[in-house]
Structure formats: structure tokens, C-alpha cells
Design an enzyme around this catalytic site. Structure first.
Site, mmCIF file in Angstrom:
data_model
loop_
_atom_site.group_PDB
_atom_site.id
_atom_site.type_symbol
_atom_site.label_atom_id
_atom_site.label_comp_id
_atom_site.label_asym_id
_atom_site.label_seq_id
_atom_site.Cartn_x
_atom_site.Cartn_y
_atom_site.Cartn_z
ATOM 1 N N ASP A 1 25.952 7.749 82.388
ATOM 2 C CA ASP A 1 25.356 7.558 81.069
ATOM 3 C C ASP A 1 26.100 6.489 80.276
ATOM 4 O O ASP A 1 25.489 5.766 79.486
ATOM 5 C CB ASP A 1 25.381 8.854 80.262
ATOM 6 N N THR B 1 15.103 9.615 80.709
ATOM 7 C CA THR B 1 13.928 9.948 81.520
ATOM 8 C C THR B 1 12.839 10.627 80.696
ATOM 9 O O THR B 1 11.650 10.385 80.912
ATOM 10 C CB THR B 1 14.341 10.837 82.713
ATOM 11 N N ASP C 1 22.932 4.578 86.478
ATOM 12 C CA ASP C 1 21.896 5.487 85.982
ATOM 13 C C ASP C 1 20.570 4.744 86.134
ATOM 14 O O ASP C 1 20.305 3.791 85.388
ATOM 15 C CB ASP C 1 22.139 5.867 84.526
ATOM 16 N N ILE D 1 17.439 5.551 85.464
ATOM 17 C CA ILE D 1 16.643 5.646 84.235
ATOM 18 C C ILE D 1 17.427 6.521 83.264
ATOM 19 O O ILE D 1 17.488 7.732 83.432
ATOM 20 C CB ILE D 1 15.245 6.254 84.460
ATOM 21 N N ASP D 2 18.028 5.924 82.271
ATOM 22 C CA ASP D 2 18.695 6.703 81.238
ATOM 23 C C ASP D 2 17.698 6.901 80.100
ATOM 24 O O ASP D 2 17.263 5.942 79.464
ATOM 25 C CB ASP D 2 19.938 5.982 80.717
ATOM 26 N N GLU E 1 23.422 8.811 89.486
ATOM 27 C CA GLU E 1 23.007 10.086 88.910
ATOM 28 C C GLU E 1 22.241 10.943 89.899
ATOM 29 O O GLU E 1 22.404 12.166 89.936
ATOM 30 C CB GLU E 1 22.144 9.857 87.667
#
Length: 264
Positions: free
Chosen positions: A214, A92, A87, A89-90, A69
Site C-alpha cells: 500500500d 479495489t 499493489d 490495484i490499490d 499483494e
């Protein structure tokens, strides 16, 4: 021949290490920036976590490519060979405001086909993981195959903005579905919502726009337990461009698609 169990072992080790780094950061001051809009947030930990994976993967598997990402991986134009879709940190916004309800998501593809899926709920220490054909697990507990679902008994995950705001669709189209399901939920992390469908905690998840990082890890998990994964018209997902997404227990794709989504 690709040793997928070896890759899986490394991936699980790294995702847990990255999770520990995120938990340690709770007591530190974050550097917070915005990307496409004021609510599209990114922190130094998003970037540092993606760099962590980049370093580990390129050192251990130099022939693998990374599609992440935050753009620290390779310039991926196709899915030939082995590609890690990450990802860091999905969720955030949840990470910043709640210090919970976020996840690290990894999908590992070979020639465009999902082979390994991982979604790590860092705060609850729940690692959802699968190697294609070997079953899906939450930590050491094997996830059972998903059973047939019905709309009237469905817990649907859906962001309220898709119903209340006109974003390329008429929001009234989704109104009847929201009315007819048993209940709706929204967690603010697509990766977690996908993992929850795989685990049977949710029955379906619909969204109008997601990026490949995602959904890559979670989509592989759902397919492994017999769930259905597609865009809103029933077409395969685009793991390079992303787009709308609809995942569900068996049977719900047909019922929801024919009765509620046909006008989208």
C-alpha cells in the site's frame, strides 16, 4: 553497478501498459471475491495485473524478487537484493464501484532502501514517479520540495472509521486533530493519498494499518520531496510487515506527534 534508470524505464512502461489493460476492463464483467472480510475485495483484474508484472519482471530481471499483494510473487522473508513491492490495484473497492480513485503502486527496494517509487492514477493518466536522488515527478512535471506545514492550515487525509469506530484505539484521541486541521479528506486509496502528499495536494495522511504494498511506492516519493514518513511513534516503516503510517510535510510530524498522537 545497478542501472536504476534502465529499471525505471521498464517500470514506467509496464505500469502504463497495465493501466491500459485496467481501463479496457471497465466494459467487461469482473469476477469479484472477498479476502479477509466482506469489504476486502479482490477481482480477476487484481490477479491478472500482478501476474502481468510478475511475467515482465522475471523475464527481464530474473535476479529481482517480487513482493505483491495477491501472492503471485516470491516468498519474501527479507529485503536483501532488489525487491519489487507491488499493489496491482490499490483501491479495489473504488475500481469496482466508481471506475476511478484507484492506482497501481510500485516500490523498488535494494537491501531495504527505497530506490524507485511509482504511483499511477490510471483514470487521470497521472504517473507519479521518482528515482532516488533524481527528483520526483508527476508525468513530466517536476514536483517541488514540500514546504513547512502547520496544523491550522493542514488538509489531512484520514479514514473516518478510525475516528468513529474503536479499532484498537480510542477514537476520541483523533477528535482534537480533526477539529484543529483546516479540513479532512478520504480517497479510499492509500497509494493515491501518499502521491497527493508528495504533490502538495494533501498536507498529511494518517492511517492505523497498511500493508507494505500500500505504501512502498508513495513513501519513496514523499521522501524524495523532503516529506516525513514514519509510523505513529516516529519509527521507520516496516516494509515486510506493514503497520500504522504517518506521512506529512516537514514540521507537521513534530507538531502532530507531540500534541495529538502521543496517547496512541
Amino acid at each position: 553497478m545497478t542501472n536504476w534508470m534502465e529499471i525505471d524505464t521498464y517500470a514506467k512502461k509496464w505500469i502504463e501498459e497495465a493501466g491500459e489493460r485496467l481501463k479496457v476492463s471497465f466494459d467487461e464483467k469482473l469476477n469479484i471475491d472477498t479476502k479477509t472480510n466482506p469489504n476486502d475485495l479482490v477481482t480477476n483484474m487484481d490477479r491478472e495485473t500482478e501476474q502481468f508484472f510478475m511475467d515482465k519482471i522475471t523475464e527481464t530481471f530474473p535476479n529481482h524478487r517480487i513482493f505483491g499483494e495477491e501472492g503471485m510473487g516470491h516468498d519474501v522473508k527479507d529485503l536483501q537484493g532488489i525487491v519489487w513491492i507491488i499493489d496491482p490495484i490499490d483501491g479495489t473497492m473504488n475500481f469496482i464501484h466508481q471506475q476511478r480513485n484507484f492506482a497501481i503502486s510500485i516500490g523498488i527496494m535494494e537491501d531495504g532502501k527505497g530506490k524507485i517509487g511509482l504511483v499511477y492514477d490510471v483514470v487521470h493518466d497521472e504517473l507519479y514517479h521518482t528515482v532516488r536522488g533524481q527528483g520526483a515527478f508527476m508525468n513530466e512535471k517536476k514536483l517541488p520540495p514540500l514546504k513547512q506545514g502547520r496544523v491550522s492550515e493542514t488538509i489531512l487525509s484520514l479514514n473516518a472509521t478510525w475516528v468513529t469506530e474503536n479499532r484498537k484505539i480510542d477514537p476520541s484521541i483523533l477528535g482534537p486533530l480533526v477539529r484543529d486541521v483546516r479540513g479532512t479528506r478520504s480517497y479510499g486509496s492509500a497509494a493515491l493519498e501518499l502521491a497527493f502528499v508528495a504533490a502538495g495536494r494533501l498536507d498529511a495522511y494518517i492511517t492505523m494499518r497498511l500493508s507494505p504494498w500500500d505504501f512502498a511506492g508513495g513513501a519513496i516519493l514523499i521522501e524524495e520531496v523532503g516529506g516525513e514518513v514514519s509510523d505513529l511513534q516516529g519509527n521507520p516503516l516496516d516494509y515486510l510487515k506493514g503497520g500504522p503510517l504517518f506521512v506529512s510535510k516537514p514540521g507537521l510530524h513534530k507538531e502532530i506527534g507531540e500534541n495529538y498522537l502521543k496517547d496512541l
